[in-house]
Each structure stands twice: as C-alpha cells, then as structure tokens.
Scaffold this active site. Structure first.
Site, PDB file in Angstrom:
ATOM      1  N   ASP A 279     -10.184  -3.794   2.586  1.00  0.00           N
ATOM      2  CA  ASP A 279     -11.763  -3.869   3.794  1.00  0.00           C
ATOM      3  C   ASP A 279     -12.192  -4.342   3.277  1.00  0.00           C
ATOM      4  O   ASP A 279     -13.512  -3.522   3.357  1.00  0.00           O
ATOM      5  CB  ASP A 279     -11.250  -2.383   4.487  1.00  0.00           C
ATOM      6  CG  ASP A 279     -10.100  -2.477   5.825  1.00  0.00           C
ATOM      7  OD1 ASP A 279      -9.094  -3.418   5.670  1.00  0.00           O
ATOM      8  OD2 ASP A 279      -9.674  -1.452   5.469  1.00  0.00           O
TER       9      ASP A 279
ATOM     10  N   GLU B 126      -2.112   4.226  -0.710  1.00  0.00           N
ATOM     11  CA  GLU B 126      -2.927   4.590  -1.869  1.00  0.00           C
ATOM     12  C   GLU B 126      -2.228   6.055  -1.416  1.00  0.00           C
ATOM     13  O   GLU B 126      -2.595   6.933  -3.377  1.00  0.00           O
ATOM     14  CB  GLU B 126      -4.354   4.849  -1.485  1.00  0.00           C
ATOM     15  CG  GLU B 126      -5.179   3.213  -1.001  1.00  0.00           C
ATOM     16  CD  GLU B 126      -4.521   2.549  -0.415  1.00  0.00           C
ATOM     17  OE1 GLU B 126      -4.127   3.343   1.001  1.00  0.00           O
ATOM     18  OE2 GLU B 126      -4.164   1.851  -0.038  1.00  0.00           O
TER      19      GLU B 126
ATOM     20  N   ASP C 169       0.892  -1.453   4.472  1.00  0.00           N
ATOM     21  CA  ASP C 169      -0.684  -1.387   4.146  1.00  0.00           C
ATOM     22  C   ASP C 169      -0.618   0.512   3.967  1.00  0.00           C
ATOM     23  O   ASP C 169       0.382   1.007   3.913  1.00  0.00           O
ATOM     24  CB  ASP C 169      -1.098  -1.545   5.313  1.00  0.00           C
ATOM     25  CG  ASP C 169      -2.711  -1.309   5.896  1.00  0.00           C
ATOM     26  OD1 ASP C 169      -3.351  -1.106   4.439  1.00  0.00           O
ATOM     27  OD2 ASP C 169      -2.861  -1.839   6.785  1.00  0.00           O
TER      28      ASP C 169
HETATM   29  O1  MIG Z   1      -6.499   2.061   9.431  1.00  0.00           O
HETATM   30  O2  MIG Z   1      -3.547  -2.272  10.382  1.00  0.00           O
HETATM   31  O3  MIG Z   1      -6.354  -2.757   5.335  1.00  0.00           O
HETATM   32  O4  MIG Z   1      -6.291  -4.864   6.797  1.00  0.00           O
HETATM   33  O5  MIG Z   1      -5.466  -4.727   9.580  1.00  0.00           O
HETATM   34  C1  MIG Z   1      -7.436   1.161   9.474  1.00  0.00           C
HETATM   35  C2  MIG Z   1      -4.700  -2.097  10.218  1.00  0.00           C
HETATM   36  C3  MIG Z   1      -5.376   0.094   9.090  1.00  0.00           C
HETATM   37  C4  MIG Z   1      -6.141  -1.059   6.903  1.00  0.00           C
HETATM   38  C5  MIG Z   1      -6.345  -2.702   6.995  1.00  0.00           C
HETATM   39  C6  MIG Z   1      -5.943  -3.928   7.416  1.00  0.00           C
HETATM   40  C7  MIG Z   1      -5.558  -3.698   8.564  1.00  0.00           C
HETATM   41  C8  MIG Z   1      -5.319  -2.248   9.359  1.00  0.00           C
HETATM   42  N1  MIG Z   1      -5.502  -0.752   8.159  1.00  0.00           N
END
Ligand code: MIG
Length: 817
Positions: free
Chosen positions: A499, A418, A415
C-alpha cells in the site's frame, strides 16, 4: 541485539574434512564449511555443536555439492574449490573468503559470537508475546565482517530508502504496516529477503543468510565499515556467492533458491485494478471502457468485495449473479480475470461454510501452544489461518482454487499474507495488530515455532497457490501475485509492494525498491501505479504510468476511498498519455518477454540498477533515478511536479534516444534531455537490437508485425537472441521455443546486420518483419542477402533505414552501402 555477540577468539582445536565439507571444532561449538557448488560456499556455526535439522519447507534447494580441497599452511586452514576459498586462522578462528586471484572479501573481524537475547532487543513491535519462547529462539548468533571502503551494498530485499544500504540497520520480519503510507527509510515491510551483494570495481560477491527467524544486517551503521550479521535461532548459517559480477551473484542465488517463474504472456500486459470493482456490471463496464477507448488491457483484478461476506472461495451472488458469465464476458474481450484470496478463513462453523468446516476437520489451521484454534480478525471478522508449513495444508489450500478455475479465473492475488491480523473487527475503534504468537507450532510434525516460520507465511501461501493451479490446470502456467514474500518466492509468484500512496515520493521510491528486489532474485515486481492511498492527480498519474510501462508487473490499483484511477479518469490529455504509455508497453512485449525468459533461465532481473550492467564504474553506484531495462534500454523517470527536462548520466558506450532515434552526443558529462509529460527520457545502448511488436488491445490478438530496431555501436559488436513460445503452456520446456539470434557489426565495420535462422520447435504465426537500421546518415543503398534492395526508405526523422520483409524464419543479412 547489535553488540551483544560475545565474540572471543575461537582457536581451532582440530578439524576433519569430508568430500564436500570441512568441520572445525572449537571450545564452544562447531563450524562447518561446505561447497554446495564450485562457486557457492555454505558456512554454519553452531555454538552448542548441534546443527539444526533441515526443514521440508526450506526455500533453499539441494544442489549437487562440489569437491572441496583442504590444506593447512602457515597457521591457516584453506578450504575451497577452484572458484572460491575460505581461510580460517587456526589460533583465532577468524575467517575470510578469497577469489582464485587472491582478492580477500567478506572478511570476519572476529570469530562468530552468540548470547541469549531478549524480545525488547529485537525492537519488534506489536507482538503478543512478552518474551521470546525458550530454547534456540532466544539464542542470537552473529558475526562481524569488514566492509571494504570502496564496496557498495545492494539488494537486502524489500525496503524503502536508498539503493546503497550502507549506514543502515536492516531487519527481517514480515509485517503489514497498518499505518497508511509508509515513508522513505521504512524497515520491515511485507517481504523479507535476507540477502545482498557487495560490489566494488573488479568484484561482486553475495551473501544469503539462511535463516527464516528474525534476523538482520547492520551495514556499517553501528560501526563505520563493519557489517554485522545476526539472527535468532541458535545457529549462524549463510551462503557466500563468488560472483564475480552482479549478474553472476544473482545467477548463483537463484540457482540455490530457484529460478524465477516464467509468467504467461498475458501477465506482462496491462492490469487494471481497484478496491473494488464490486459488481458484474462495474466489471463489464470497465472492460468495455477500455475497448471503446482502444486502450490495451489484459487483466482486471477483483478485490475482496466479490466474495460473500469476505469468505474466501465464495462469491457474493447479488453482486455477481453468474461469476462464470462475468469472466466469460471479459474473456470475449481478451481480458483475464484475477481474483484476490486472503489467508484468513471466516470462523464460521456450523453455518454451512465448507472451507472453515473442512479446515477444522482436516486440522489445517494454526493452533495455539495450548491446542486451541488460533483466531484473529481480518475482513471476514474472526478468522482462522492455515498452517502453510504443513504440506497437507498446502495441498488442501491449493485444491480449493478449483472453484475459481472452474469459473474461468486466470490468476490469483494473495493478499494479507504476512500474515496481517488485527485484534477486533476493522469497523471498531482502536484496531491494533494482533500477530500469531511466536510459540505457535507449525509443520506437519508441529516441529517449528512460528518464531521460526513467520517470515515464510506469504511465501508458502504463494507456493501452495501456484502448486494448486498447476495441478488443477496443468496445461497452463499458473500466475500468482503475492504481497508477502521471502527469498525463493520468485519461483511461485510475482509481487507488488503493497500500500503505497499517491505521492511523488512513492513514485520515486519504487525505482530503488524494485531494483533491490531484482538483485535479490525477484524480477517480477511492480508497485500500484497512481498510488494506493490518497487521491492521485493527473500529472502524477501521467508520470507514473509512463514509468509503470517498464515495471515488470504493470498494474494500476487504488484504495476504495480514492478517486477513480482508470486511464481516462483525469481528462483527455492524461488519457492520451496513458494510452501512449500502455501502447508502448505492448509494442515492447517481444523484448520484455525475452527478458522474462532470460530471468527464468538464470535469474537476470529485467528492472535493474546501473551497477548491474556497469559494475566497474563506481561513479554509477549511487545512481538510483535511472534504471536499466534489460541490457539494452535505460529509462530516466521524472519524479517531481513541473519538471520538463532532466539530467541523464551516461554510462560508457554510445547511446541513442529511443524516441527520436538519434545518436546522443558523445561528449563528457551528463546530458540534458527533454521530458515533457508523457515522454520521460528512454535511451538505447549502442549495439542493441530491440524487438518490438504491433500495438494490440491484448495479448490475445496476434503479433502480426515484428520490428527490429537496430542500433549499432561505434566500436563493439552487438548480439541479441529473441525468445518466443506459445506464451501460455509448459511446452517450452520440451523445446517448443523459437530462438532467433541477431548480430549487428559496429559502425566502424560497416554496421552489417545478420539474422540467423530461427531455432526450436515453436512456430510463430505468420508476420512481417520490419528491419530498421539506425545510422548517422542515409546510406547510398541497402543490400539484403547480397541483393540490392529496391524498396527501402530512409526515415530522416528517426535516422533509420527501413526494410519490410516476410518473416520466413530463415537467415538474412542486411548491409548498408
Ligand atoms: O486491509 O483487499 O494491499 O491492495 O486492495 C486492506 C483490500 C486489504 C490490502 C492490499 C490492497 C487491497 C486491500 N488489502
């Protein structure tokens, strides 16, 4: 940066040709055309005459180049292979591509141009920089091409909005929108795929802009029917794919950037996630909840709260006193564990956090241009960020997953890559984006600016993860899920679209969004079913899960503040619908797994727009609310409240209703099909041989029954090859595969069904084989291998003749009459 590309005539001063390339010299710069394959040409234009050095982390592979013929004729230079040619006008420098039949495409309107560009012109927001770093980072290069009026423009990677991207300006810069709920039409999301295909009846061709810098396409927005390609970095570099079909373009693209990975079978099952199932007890209760209610499930995802203070590669031992025991308890129920890993490493030095210490000692983290460690804020507060361009760093990072593998974790969810970074702790007011400065140097030699490599951050993190898992557990295929991606990430990871929100629009937008990614070579994609932000509700959840059963990656996920989104969270009616949808997913797994193998072989996306299968039907290009699932099925999802039926457009051929088994009326025009909640229209194309299995609670249970649903076409023969393997290892690469060819003659020739003997070294477990031949009316009898069958039945409701035999792997022939 749209108009600026000072493009003056660029006469060819002279040219030289080598075995596989031709270089033309111009007053300003060099142009180089190379045949990287008979059906792929690469064009490079360097205004300063110097072509950039290849990058070791490039997602583009080296293919064995093809021979190139060059000839000068009538003021033009013709450069090409037997599959694809370019012609350059010697006095203007203007270039066009042609097919062997002489069709012209991707024709330049003028010679390429370039000029210095300012940061404002990129319209990139929230950068820490006030200007672009000096040097090639400021040199914008581009070219304009004529768009044929009858062409549709598809692909273009992860975006919101319509399937056909005409009339849009699309740019490439990976970001995490901190604002919840991106809407329709949003650009610059988490992933960047600077590639597209143009499709017109008779010809599909493709283009990959070989730039990891900020780049973009203006698809006829600035000027009607004019396509502008532009990039920073001082060089124009793109590949042209000859097609001539969408399938051929995707094959060419994935030959060049790598074939999609073959996921382990379990990854095609149902995944349940939430931010977060936060304790050992929650997770066990969740798993048992599925088993008690007999709802199939293959994976549970653990979001960031399993960690100790969000420190990657640690566990919070209060929440998970014995992580290995938690994982084992799930395993005992046939459920895999997937853990999230973020790239940000807590800046926790001198406190015994080994990952941070080792990262600093090993020089694995990004440093600012002045040599200071770069840090920013994410979940663990101040954090350091690995430089995934460095091979050493990738190796280190990959190996860190050893601690998770030892615990028994099966998949890794990358996650925030980017990368997403903010300027202060999330809990403080006024949080804003805080990206890595563009002048940070990356790579083992510090050879590239972040401005060049930014778009690859997630791609290279996914790659480091996949390669680590493969080293650590070579007997099993890794499974990685990533949020950010680039062209080529299909080799290393599946991805989800980030998201979204619990809104009808978000369900709807997933249809063209996932279809576009499939055209860009990324077949293993899905969105958060039910919606991430906001509170989902029964009808939306029900509609989304019936649709999600067909997403190549099927996962329910939700934000920490959202209402629960387990299949039973919306009452018994929706629970029943969810169970049915997930069961259908499991029944279809033999078909889906074959689709995964086909994607692995030649890139063929399994979730795709109608134009993929019917590229000559221009009237179908705009249809984005019906999706082909492989070549045999078509779904027509319901995208709004209260609808109980919908119009379904029928591409050519004969079609069956999957639920009723009936052949659909052949009359002209769209069909009206019933679609009560839980039962969106699913159609099967005539000539199909769908392979279905028994319902299993997870893929750990055996496939004890294989059902062949056979749907003869009126006039054309249908063929299909079922592909199977052990679902887990790499043994398929050494021939441990089972391939079964099947064939159904058209109704006009008696609808005789033949099954060839199984090929390959993989032995499926013993199972029965059910053959169901869909016919307009009950036949007088059936013969199997020329012997009349005693024991068969006519299912009047499903209009199918059914025979059950033991699957002996031998050839068989079933004939009505
Ligand atoms: O700032 O890990 O897209 O799927 O549940 C949020 C928490 C960070 C973004 C991800 C999402 C995940 C969430 N993350």
């Amino acid at each position: 940066m749209d108009d600026p590309l000072l493009a003056a005539p660029m006469p060819v001063l002279d040219w030289v040709s080598e075995a596989t390339a031709c270089i033309t010299r111009h007053e300003h710069g060099l142009l180089r055309l190379e045949a990287v394959a008979p059906d792929i040409l690469r064009l490079r234009f360097a205004p300063n005459g110097r072509f950039a050095a290849p990058r070791p982390w490039s997602p583009v592979l080296d293919l064995a180049p093809a021979g190139l013929s060059v000839r000068e004729e009538d003021g033009q230079l013709w450069i090409g292979t037997e599959r694809l040619s370019a012609r350059i006008n010697l006095s203007s420098g203007v270039l066009a591509f042609t097919t062997p039949e002489g069709q012209v495409f991707a024709e330049d309107l003028c010679a390429p141009g370039w000029r210095e560009v300012s940061l404002e012109e990129t319209r990139l927001q929230h950068l820490p920089d006030t200007e672009l770093p000096p040097g090639e980072a400021r040199i914008g290069v581009g070219v304009r091409k004529r768009m044929a009026p009858d062409e549709g423009y598809f692909g273009f990677g992860q975006r919101d909005g319509r399937l056909d991207r005409r009339h849009r300006r699309l740019t490439h810069w990976t970001v995490d929108r901190v604002v919840p709920g991106h809407g329709l039409g949003e650009d610059n999301l988490y992933q960047a795929q600077p590639t597209f295909m143009a499709v017109r009846p008779g010809l599909a061709w493709g283009l990959l802009l070989n730039s990891t810098w900020f780049s973009g396409f203006d698809v006829g927005r600035e000027y009607e029917d004019v396509l502008t390609l532009f990039t920073l970095g001082g060089e124009l570099d793109y590949y042209i794919f000859a097609g001539p079909t969408p399938a051929a373009v995707v094959e060419q693209l994935t030959r060049l950037t790598g074939r999609p990975l073959l996921p382990p079978l379990w990854a095609l099952g149902f995944h349940q996630s939430r931010w977060s199932y936060g304790t050992d007890r929650d997770v066990r209760a969740l798993a048992e909840g599925f088993r008690q209610r007999t709802i199939p499930l293959d994976a549970i995802h653990l979001d960031i709260d399993y960690m100790d203070g969000y420190r990657v590669f640690t566990w919070d031992h209060e929440r998970f006193p014995e992580p290995a025991a938690t994982v084992a308890a799930l395993q005992a129920l046939g459920i895999r564990t997937v853990t999230i890993v973020d790239p940000g490493v807590k800046h926790d030095l001198g406190a015994g956090y080994g990952v941070a210490e080792a990262g600093v000692a090993g020089e694995y983290f990004l440093r600012r241009a002045d040599g200071e460690l770069f840090s920013g804020w994410v979940w663990p507060d101040e954090s350091l960020f690995p430089d995934f361009c460095s091979e050493r760093t990738r190796h280190w990072w990959g190996d860190l997953h050893g601690s998770l593998i030892e615990i028994g974790v099966d998949g890794i969810w990358c996650d925030m890559n980017e990368p997403s970074i903010v300027d202060r702790p999330y809990r403080e007011p006024g949080v804003t984006e805080y990206p890595v400065p563009l002048a940070v140097c990356q790579g083992d030699e510090g050879e590239a600016l972040h401005a060049e490599t930014h778009n690859l951050y997630g791609h290279l993190m996914a790659r480091a993860t996949w390669e680590g898992l493969e080293r650590l557990r070579p007997e099993r295929r890794p499974w990685v899920l990533t949020r950010s991606a680039f062209v080529g990430t299909q080799c290393w990871a599946a991805s989800w679209m980030g998201d979204n929100s619990a809104r009808w629009e978000d369900l709807e937008t997933s249809l063209p969004q996932l279809a576009s990614l499939g055209l860009c070579g990324a077949p293993h994609v899905g969105v958060d079913i039910g919606g991430f932000y906001g509170h989902s509700f029964g009808e939306l959840y029900g509609r989304w899960i019936e649709l999600g059963a067909f997403y190549p990656f099927m996962r329910v996920h939700a934000h920490c503040d959202s209402r629960p989104q387990e299949p039973w969270s919306f009452g018994p009616d929706i629970e029943a619908i969810a169970r049915q949808a997930i069961e259908l997913r499991y029944r279809l797994l033999p078909y889906f797994y074959t689709l995964a193998h086909r994607a692995h072989r030649d890139g063929e996306p399994w979730w795709r727009p109608l134009l993929f299968d019917f590229p000559d039907q221009a009237d179908l290009y705009a249809i984005e609310d019906q999706i082909m699932i492989g070549p045999q099925m078509m779904i027509a999802p319901i995208r709004a409240h209260g609808l109980k039926r919908r119009l379904v457009e029928r591409p050519p051929g004969c079609w069956y209703d999957f639920r009723s088994g009936a052949r659909l009326d052949a009359g002209p025009g769209p069909l009206v099909m019933d679609a009560p909640l839980g039962a969106m229209p699913i159609l099967v194309r005539g000539g199909s041989i769908l392979t279905l299995g028994n319902v299993r609670q997870s893929t750990a249970e055996p496939l004890s029954e294989l059902m062949l649903e056979i749907y003869p076409d009126d006039a054309a023969e249908g063929t299909w090859t079922l592909i199977e393997d052990d679902g887990e290892s790499f043994a398929y690469q050494d021939g441990a595969l089972a391939e079964t060819d099947a064939r159904i003659a058209p109704l006009s020739q008696g609808a005789v069904f033949t099954l060839a003997a199984r090929r390959g070294d993989y032995q499926p477990a013993p199972r029965s084989l059910i053959l169901r031949l869909h016919l307009p009316e009950a036949p007088a009898g059936l013969t199997l291998d020329e012997t009349p069958v005693e024991d068969w039945r006519w299912d009047a409701e499903l209009q199918a003749a059914e025979v059950r035999i033991v699957d002996d792997g031998q050839a068989h022939c079933l004939a009505p009459g």
